[in-house]
Design a protein around this motif. Structure first.
Motif, PDB file in Angstrom:
ATOM      1  N   GLU A  38      -6.612  16.416  21.631  1.00 33.77           N
ATOM      2  CA  GLU A  38      -6.013  15.090  21.653  1.00 33.77           C
ATOM      3  C   GLU A  38      -4.799  15.065  22.580  1.00 33.77           C
ATOM      4  OE1 GLU A  38      -5.226  13.557  17.762  1.00 33.77           O
ATOM      5  OE2 GLU A  38      -7.339  13.662  17.154  1.00 33.77           O
ATOM      6  N   SER A  39      -4.325  13.870  22.889  1.00 33.93           N
ATOM      7  CA  SER A  39      -3.132  13.714  23.719  1.00 33.93           C
ATOM      8  C   SER A  39      -2.304  12.569  23.165  1.00 33.93           C
ATOM      9  CB  SER A  39      -3.512  13.459  25.184  1.00 33.93           C
ATOM     10  OG  SER A  39      -4.416  12.382  25.299  1.00 33.93           O
ATOM     11  N   TYR A  40      -1.026  12.569  23.516  1.00 35.57           N
ATOM     12  CA  TYR A  40      -0.129  11.504  23.087  1.00 35.57           C
ATOM     13  C   TYR A  40       0.983  11.360  24.115  1.00 35.57           C
ATOM     14  CZ  TYR A  40       2.981  15.268  21.477  1.00 35.57           C
ATOM     15  OH  TYR A  40       3.783  16.374  21.412  1.00 35.57           O
ATOM     16  N   ALA A  41       1.578  10.181  24.165  1.00 31.01           N
ATOM     17  CA  ALA A  41       2.607   9.902  25.167  1.00 31.01           C
ATOM     18  C   ALA A  41       3.992   9.881  24.534  1.00 31.01           C
ATOM     19  CB  ALA A  41       2.331   8.569  25.854  1.00 31.01           C
ATOM     20  N   PHE A  42       4.972  10.381  25.280  1.00 28.03           N
ATOM     21  CA  PHE A  42       6.374  10.337  24.871  1.00 28.03           C
ATOM     22  C   PHE A  42       7.190   9.957  26.091  1.00 28.03           C
ATOM     23  CE2 PHE A  42      10.596  11.726  23.869  1.00 28.03           C
ATOM     24  CZ  PHE A  42      10.714  11.566  22.493  1.00 28.03           C
ATOM     25  N   GLU A  43       7.991   8.903  25.991  1.00 24.30           N
ATOM     26  CA  GLU A  43       8.772   8.442  27.145  1.00 24.30           C
ATOM     27  C   GLU A  43      10.210   8.936  27.057  1.00 24.30           C
ATOM     28  OE1 GLU A  43       9.658   4.386  29.745  1.00 24.30           O
ATOM     29  OE2 GLU A  43       8.204   4.379  28.104  1.00 24.30           O
ATOM     30  N   GLU A  44      10.686   9.491  28.147  1.00 25.29           N
ATOM     31  CA  GLU A  44      12.059   9.995  28.232  1.00 25.29           C
ATOM     32  C   GLU A  44      12.504   9.947  29.689  1.00 25.29           C
ATOM     33  OE1 GLU A  44      14.682  13.957  26.953  1.00 25.29           O
ATOM     34  OE2 GLU A  44      12.566  13.809  26.420  1.00 25.29           O
ATOM     35  N   ASN A  45      13.725   9.506  29.927  1.00 25.74           N
ATOM     36  CA  ASN A  45      14.263   9.399  31.288  1.00 25.74           C
ATOM     37  C   ASN A  45      13.360   8.547  32.181  1.00 25.74           C
ATOM     38  OD1 ASN A  45      16.322  11.139  30.476  1.00 25.74           O
ATOM     39  ND2 ASN A  45      15.201  12.957  31.173  1.00 25.74           N
ATOM     40  N   SER A  46      12.807   7.477  31.597  1.00 25.82           N
ATOM     41  CA  SER A  46      11.955   6.521  32.314  1.00 25.82           C
ATOM     42  C   SER A  46      10.644   7.129  32.807  1.00 25.82           C
ATOM     43  CB  SER A  46      12.713   5.897  33.499  1.00 25.82           C
ATOM     44  OG  SER A  46      13.868   5.215  33.049  1.00 25.82           O
ATOM     45  N   ILE A  47      10.262   8.261  32.248  1.00 27.31           N
ATOM     46  CA  ILE A  47       8.994   8.907  32.597  1.00 27.31           C
ATOM     47  C   ILE A  47       8.172   9.094  31.332  1.00 27.31           C
ATOM     48  CG2 ILE A  47       7.900  11.003  33.495  1.00 27.31           C
ATOM     49  CD1 ILE A  47      10.283  11.381  35.318  1.00 27.31           C
ATOM     50  N   LYS A  48       6.888   8.785  31.420  1.00 22.54           N
ATOM     51  CA  LYS A  48       5.999   9.032  30.302  1.00 22.54           C
ATOM     52  C   LYS A  48       5.373  10.409  30.461  1.00 22.54           C
ATOM     53  CE  LYS A  48       4.776   4.312  29.018  1.00 22.54           C
ATOM     54  NZ  LYS A  48       3.706   3.299  28.907  1.00 22.54           N
ATOM     55  N   VAL A  49       5.663  11.264  29.509  1.00 28.32           N
ATOM     56  CA  VAL A  49       5.027  12.572  29.466  1.00 28.32           C
ATOM     57  C   VAL A  49       3.849  12.465  28.513  1.00 28.32           C
ATOM     58  CG1 VAL A  49       5.291  15.007  28.903  1.00 28.32           C
ATOM     59  CG2 VAL A  49       7.208  13.745  29.917  1.00 28.32           C
ATOM     60  N   VAL A  50       2.657  12.684  29.031  1.00 30.37           N
ATOM     61  CA  VAL A  50       1.462  12.665  28.194  1.00 30.37           C
ATOM     62  C   VAL A  50       1.114  14.112  27.869  1.00 30.37           C
ATOM     63  CG1 VAL A  50      -0.962  12.021  28.002  1.00 30.37           C
ATOM     64  CG2 VAL A  50       0.648  10.501  29.181  1.00 30.37           C
ATOM     65  N   ASN A  51       1.385  14.488  26.636  1.00 34.75           N
ATOM     66  CA  ASN A  51       1.098  15.851  26.190  1.00 34.75           C
ATOM     67  C   ASN A  51      -0.375  15.968  25.848  1.00 34.75           C
ATOM     68  OD1 ASN A  51       3.659  17.001  26.437  1.00 34.75           O
ATOM     69  ND2 ASN A  51       4.315  16.193  24.464  1.00 34.75           N
ATOM     70  N   MET A  52      -1.054  16.868  26.548  1.00 32.10           N
ATOM     71  CA  MET A  52      -2.495  17.050  26.366  1.00 32.10           C
ATOM     72  C   MET A  52      -2.747  18.412  25.722  1.00 32.10           C
ATOM     73  SD  MET A  52      -5.509  16.819  29.263  1.00 32.10           S
ATOM     74  CE  MET A  52      -5.499  15.024  29.323  1.00 32.10           C
ATOM     75  N   LEU A  53      -3.341  18.399  24.536  1.00 30.41           N
ATOM     76  CA  LEU A  53      -3.574  19.623  23.773  1.00 30.41           C
ATOM     77  C   LEU A  53      -4.872  20.289  24.234  1.00 30.41           C
ATOM     78  CD1 LEU A  53      -2.221  17.884  20.764  1.00 30.41           C
ATOM     79  CD2 LEU A  53      -1.813  20.339  20.930  1.00 30.41           C
ATOM     80  N   CYS A  54      -4.752  21.100  25.275  1.00 30.80           N
ATOM     81  CA  CYS A  54      -5.934  21.707  25.891  1.00 30.80           C
ATOM     82  C   CYS A  54      -6.336  23.044  25.266  1.00 30.80           C
ATOM     83  CB  CYS A  54      -5.690  21.926  27.379  1.00 30.80           C
ATOM     84  SG  CYS A  54      -5.526  20.409  28.334  1.00 30.80           S
ATOM     85  N   TYR A  55      -5.418  23.698  24.550  1.00 31.14           N
ATOM     86  CA  TYR A  55      -5.753  25.025  24.024  1.00 31.14           C
ATOM     87  C   TYR A  55      -4.956  25.325  22.762  1.00 31.14           C
ATOM     88  CZ  TYR A  55      -1.458  26.600  26.443  1.00 31.14           C
ATOM     89  OH  TYR A  55      -0.174  26.767  26.874  1.00 31.14           O
ATOM     90  N   GLU A  56      -5.407  26.316  22.002  1.00 34.51           N
ATOM     91  CA  GLU A  56      -4.785  26.620  20.719  1.00 34.51           C
ATOM     92  C   GLU A  56      -3.496  27.414  20.881  1.00 34.51           C
ATOM     93  OE1 GLU A  56      -7.277  28.129  17.607  1.00 34.51           O
ATOM     94  OE2 GLU A  56      -9.069  27.196  18.442  1.00 34.51           O
ATOM     95  N   SER A  57      -3.534  28.478  21.666  1.00 34.09           N
ATOM     96  CA  SER A  57      -2.373  29.345  21.836  1.00 34.09           C
ATOM     97  C   SER A  57      -2.596  30.192  23.083  1.00 34.09           C
ATOM     98  CB  SER A  57      -2.179  30.253  20.619  1.00 34.09           C
ATOM     99  OG  SER A  57      -3.239  31.185  20.533  1.00 34.09           O
ATOM    100  N   PHE A  58      -1.594  30.998  23.433  1.00 32.96           N
ATOM    101  CA  PHE A  58      -1.728  31.864  24.594  1.00 32.96           C
ATOM    102  C   PHE A  58      -2.827  32.901  24.386  1.00 32.96           C
ATOM    103  CE2 PHE A  58       2.973  30.834  25.066  1.00 32.96           C
ATOM    104  CZ  PHE A  58       2.723  29.836  25.984  1.00 32.96           C
ATOM    105  N   ALA A  59      -3.143  33.197  23.131  1.00 31.36           N
ATOM    106  CA  ALA A  59      -4.210  34.156  22.836  1.00 31.36           C
ATOM    107  C   ALA A  59      -5.600  33.550  23.054  1.00 31.36           C
ATOM    108  CB  ALA A  59      -4.088  34.660  21.400  1.00 31.36           C
ATOM    109  N   PHE A  60      -5.677  32.216  23.030  1.00 31.81           N
ATOM    110  CA  PHE A  60      -6.939  31.506  23.244  1.00 31.81           C
ATOM    111  C   PHE A  60      -6.725  30.455  24.335  1.00 31.81           C
ATOM    112  CE2 PHE A  60      -6.811  32.937  18.856  1.00 31.81           C
ATOM    113  CZ  PHE A  60      -8.010  33.632  18.743  1.00 31.81           C
ATOM    114  N   PRO A  61      -6.694  30.884  25.588  1.00 31.22           N
ATOM    115  CA  PRO A  61      -6.344  29.987  26.695  1.00 31.22           C
ATOM    116  C   PRO A  61      -7.390  28.910  26.961  1.00 31.22           C
ATOM    117  CG  PRO A  61      -7.087  32.103  27.543  1.00 31.22           C
ATOM    118  CD  PRO A  61      -6.981  32.257  26.061  1.00 31.22           C
TER     119      PRO A  61
END
Length: 229
Positions: A59-82
């Motif tokens: 899933e992904s979600y948006a967070f706006e800060e400093n007039s920029i929307k950062v869309v966080n995209m959950l592409c992986y579980e952890s560094f152990a499972f890239p």
């Protein structure tokens, strides 16, 4: 529609940018460190979502800060499972289904999974184009091959031109860490290379990054040399 840029996402000057995140509550990778330092409120919100178990893979979600929307995209579980190609496709499917909720007119993507996860552009790019080309917004795919630009270039110039003793106090560097930066500062081509110096932890790197990103080197520094800017 899809367009292409040679810079990285943060230097793209787009009003929205993709940040690849994981389910482990960790933003200590190369790009994650830069995002978490430039957008501290976004980072704290991410940690809150992790603590409250509100993060869901793909899933992904948006967070706006400093007039920029950062869309966080959950592409992986952890560094152990890239990230792998299947997870990229799942993540893009979710984005395509929900992008209207983020009120976007444009957005910059990195080559998903092609940095520390080790995927190849030849495999990733066709998948990204498949899902992003039909969208009625401008989707920029950033290849990150042009080297430092804009603020990063200014930060590097300051690192190489100003005395480092005030940085030592600000970032709580020991003498070995300071000597390592002093010895190598003129050979750094990208600011994130500092993170790979021996003894530089994520916490220390964030302090170093903040020192230059926020212009602390230019504020009442008794060791300050004449500004280049």
């Amino acid at each position: 529609m899809v367009k292409y840029l040679n810079c990285d996402c943060i230097n793209s000057k787009c009003s929205a940018i993709i940040n690849q995140i994981n389910l482990s509550g960790n933003m200590d990778s190369k790009e994650g460190l830069e995002f978490s330092t430039r957008f501290p409120k976004m980072y704290m919100d991410y940690l809150y979502r992790f603590k409250e178990k509100k993060l869901k893979l793909y899933e992904s979600y948006a967070f706006e800060e400093n007039s920029i929307k950062v869309v966080n995209m959950l592409c992986y579980e952890s560094f152990a499972f890239p990230t792998n190609l299947e997870s990229i496709e799942h993540s893009l499917k979710y984005f395509v289904k929900h992008y209207k909720e983020y009120n976007l007119t444009e957005i910059a993507f990195p080559l998903l999974g092609c940095d520390e996860d080790g995927l190849r552009m030849v495999s990733v790019l066709p998948i990204m184009e498949k899902y992003l080309k039909p969208l009625p917004i401008e989707c920029y795919i950033c290849f990150d091959i042009e080297g430092p630009s804009n603020l990063e270039l200014q930060m590097l110039s300051a690192l190489q031109s100003f005395d480092l003793h005030h940085l030592q106090k600000y970032a709580k560097l020991d003498d070995v860490q300071l000597a390592m930066i002093e010895e190598n500062k003129n050979y750094i081509s990208r600011f994130e290379e500092i993170y790979h110096f021996h003894g530089i932890t994520p916490k220390t790197y964030r302090l170093i990054y903040s020192y230059y990103y926020n212009g602390e080197y230019n504020k009442l520094d008794p060791f300050k040399q004449e500004s280049l800017f």
